[in-house]
Design a protein around this motif. Structure first.
Motif, PDB file in Angstrom:
ATOM      1  N   MET A  20       0.779  -1.177  -0.162  1.00 19.98           N
ATOM      2  CA  MET A  20      -0.019  -0.076  -0.058  1.00 19.98           C
ATOM      3  C   MET A  20       0.979   1.156  -0.019  1.00 19.98           C
ATOM      4  SD  MET A  20      -3.116   0.937   2.554  1.00 19.98           S
ATOM      5  CE  MET A  20      -2.857  -0.142   3.603  1.00 19.98           C
ATOM      6  N   THR A  21       0.602   2.207  -0.731  1.00 21.99           N
ATOM      7  CA  THR A  21       1.448   3.370  -0.995  1.00 21.99           C
ATOM      8  C   THR A  21       0.610   4.612  -0.459  1.00 21.99           C
ATOM      9  OG1 THR A  21       0.477   3.728  -3.073  1.00 21.99           O
ATOM     10  CG2 THR A  21       2.678   2.596  -2.761  1.00 21.99           C
ATOM     11  N   THR A  22      -0.654   4.739  -0.452  1.00 24.89           N
ATOM     12  CA  THR A  22      -1.490   5.815   0.067  1.00 24.89           C
ATOM     13  C   THR A  22      -2.856   5.295   0.521  1.00 24.89           C
ATOM     14  OG1 THR A  22      -2.759   6.175  -2.040  1.00 24.89           O
ATOM     15  CG2 THR A  22      -0.630   7.467  -1.748  1.00 24.89           C
ATOM     16  N   VAL A  23      -3.371   6.198   1.571  1.00 25.60           N
ATOM     17  CA  VAL A  23      -4.603   5.826   2.262  1.00 25.60           C
ATOM     18  C   VAL A  23      -5.288   6.945   1.859  1.00 25.60           C
ATOM     19  CG1 VAL A  23      -5.814   5.451   4.303  1.00 25.60           C
ATOM     20  CG2 VAL A  23      -3.600   4.527   3.789  1.00 25.60           C
ATOM     21  N   ARG A  24      -6.690   6.725   1.509  1.00 30.57           N
ATOM     22  CA  ARG A  24      -7.587   8.015   1.304  1.00 30.57           C
ATOM     23  C   ARG A  24      -8.654   7.867   2.111  1.00 30.57           C
ATOM     24  NH1 ARG A  24      -9.794   7.100  -4.518  1.00 30.57           N
ATOM     25  NH2 ARG A  24      -7.763   7.602  -4.671  1.00 30.57           N
ATOM     26  N   ASN A  25      -8.923   8.985   2.887  1.00 32.11           N
ATOM     27  CA  ASN A  25     -10.111   9.025   3.857  1.00 32.11           C
ATOM     28  C   ASN A  25     -11.335   9.179   2.907  1.00 32.11           C
ATOM     29  OD1 ASN A  25      -8.152   9.158   5.785  1.00 32.11           O
ATOM     30  ND2 ASN A  25      -8.275  11.481   6.019  1.00 32.11           N
ATOM     31  N   ARG A  26     -12.553   9.176   3.700  1.00 30.00           N
ATOM     32  CA  ARG A  26     -13.932   9.140   3.110  1.00 30.00           C
ATOM     33  C   ARG A  26     -14.056  10.502   2.398  1.00 30.00           C
ATOM     34  NH1 ARG A  26     -17.936   6.169   7.295  1.00 30.00           N
ATOM     35  NH2 ARG A  26     -17.003   4.197   6.959  1.00 30.00           N
ATOM     36  N   ASN A  27     -13.376  11.521   3.099  1.00 24.18           N
ATOM     37  CA  ASN A  27     -13.509  12.900   2.423  1.00 24.18           C
ATOM     38  C   ASN A  27     -12.368  13.373   1.211  1.00 24.18           C
ATOM     39  OD1 ASN A  27     -11.046  13.310   3.575  1.00 24.18           O
ATOM     40  ND2 ASN A  27     -11.841  14.734   5.098  1.00 24.18           N
ATOM     41  N   GLY A  28     -11.842  12.219   0.842  1.00 27.85           N
ATOM     42  CA  GLY A  28     -10.815  12.399  -0.430  1.00 27.85           C
ATOM     43  C   GLY A  28      -9.736  12.818  -0.085  1.00 27.85           C
ATOM     44  N   VAL A  29      -9.140  13.177   1.192  1.00 28.62           N
ATOM     45  CA  VAL A  29      -7.869  13.353   1.685  1.00 28.62           C
ATOM     46  C   VAL A  29      -7.046  12.015   1.721  1.00 28.62           C
ATOM     47  CG1 VAL A  29      -6.525  14.347   3.478  1.00 28.62           C
ATOM     48  CG2 VAL A  29      -8.824  15.303   3.035  1.00 28.62           C
ATOM     49  N   GLU A  30      -5.934  12.192   0.754  1.00 28.48           N
ATOM     50  CA  GLU A  30      -4.940  11.117   0.826  1.00 28.48           C
ATOM     51  C   GLU A  30      -3.779  11.382   1.745  1.00 28.48           C
ATOM     52  OE1 GLU A  30      -3.687  10.249  -3.205  1.00 28.48           O
ATOM     53  OE2 GLU A  30      -5.563   9.583  -3.714  1.00 28.48           O
ATOM     54  N   HIS A  31      -3.297  10.092   2.145  1.00 33.94           N
ATOM     55  CA  HIS A  31      -2.117  10.289   3.203  1.00 33.94           C
ATOM     56  C   HIS A  31      -1.037   9.258   2.771  1.00 33.94           C
ATOM     57  CE1 HIS A  31      -4.129  12.873   6.156  1.00 33.94           C
ATOM     58  NE2 HIS A  31      -5.309  11.956   5.725  1.00 33.94           N
ATOM     59  N   TYR A  32       0.142   9.554   2.653  1.00 35.58           N
ATOM     60  CA  TYR A  32       1.188   8.719   2.266  1.00 35.58           C
ATOM     61  C   TYR A  32       1.532   7.733   3.365  1.00 35.58           C
ATOM     62  CZ  TYR A  32       1.754  11.702  -1.880  1.00 35.58           C
ATOM     63  OH  TYR A  32       1.377  12.216  -2.905  1.00 35.58           O
ATOM     64  N   TRP A  33       1.782   6.391   2.742  1.00 35.91           N
ATOM     65  CA  TRP A  33       1.732   5.325   3.888  1.00 35.91           C
ATOM     66  C   TRP A  33       3.505   5.039   4.149  1.00 35.91           C
ATOM     67  CZ3 TRP A  33      -1.741   3.577   6.735  1.00 35.91           C
ATOM     68  CH2 TRP A  33      -1.606   2.286   7.526  1.00 35.91           C
ATOM     69  N   ARG A  34       3.624   4.881   5.304  1.00 34.99           N
ATOM     70  CA  ARG A  34       5.267   4.957   5.603  1.00 34.99           C
ATOM     71  C   ARG A  34       5.529   3.193   6.169  1.00 34.99           C
ATOM     72  NH1 ARG A  34       5.608   9.691   9.058  1.00 34.99           N
ATOM     73  NH2 ARG A  34       3.933  10.693   8.060  1.00 34.99           N
ATOM     74  N   GLY A  35       4.512   2.528   6.079  1.00 30.21           N
ATOM     75  CA  GLY A  35       4.882   1.137   6.553  1.00 30.21           C
ATOM     76  C   GLY A  35       4.416   0.751   7.930  1.00 30.21           C
ATOM     77  N   GLU A  36       3.872   1.637   8.632  1.00 34.78           N
ATOM     78  CA  GLU A  36       3.286   1.319   9.830  1.00 34.78           C
ATOM     79  C   GLU A  36       2.332   0.186   9.923  1.00 34.78           C
ATOM     80  OE1 GLU A  36       4.001   5.797   9.418  1.00 34.78           O
ATOM     81  OE2 GLU A  36       2.705   4.450   8.375  1.00 34.78           O
TER      82      GLU A  36
END
Length: 74
Positions: free
Chosen positions: A1-17
């Motif tokens: 996984m490289t990114t996570v997108r919230n329901r409101n469309g905001v994307e967050h980059y994944w750092r492997g947590e």
């Protein structure tokens, strides 16, 4: 996984947590993969087009002067 997108469309980059998600909280999962046939075709078309352009601009010469070491015709 490289990114996570919230329901409101905001994307967050994944750092492997490491995160545990309850199954009920996951609406859907999507995975994208390259199509091998399409990718191969695009690579071959790109290489062929590049060679054609280089030939058109005279980067690849055909020689045209006969065999190496031969004297030109009089």
């Amino acid at each position: 996984m490289t990114t996570v997108r919230n329901r409101n469309g905001v994307e967050h980059y994944w750092r492997g947590e490491v995160v545990a998600l309850p199954r009920r909280d996951v609406a859907n999962l999507q995975e994208r993969k390259l199509a091998r046939g399409r990718s191969s075709f695009l690579v071959l078309a790109g290489v062929g087009g590049s060679v054609a352009l280089l030939q058109a601009f005279g980067v690849f010469s055909t020689g045209g002067g006969g065999a190496a070491g031969s004297t030109p015709p009089k």
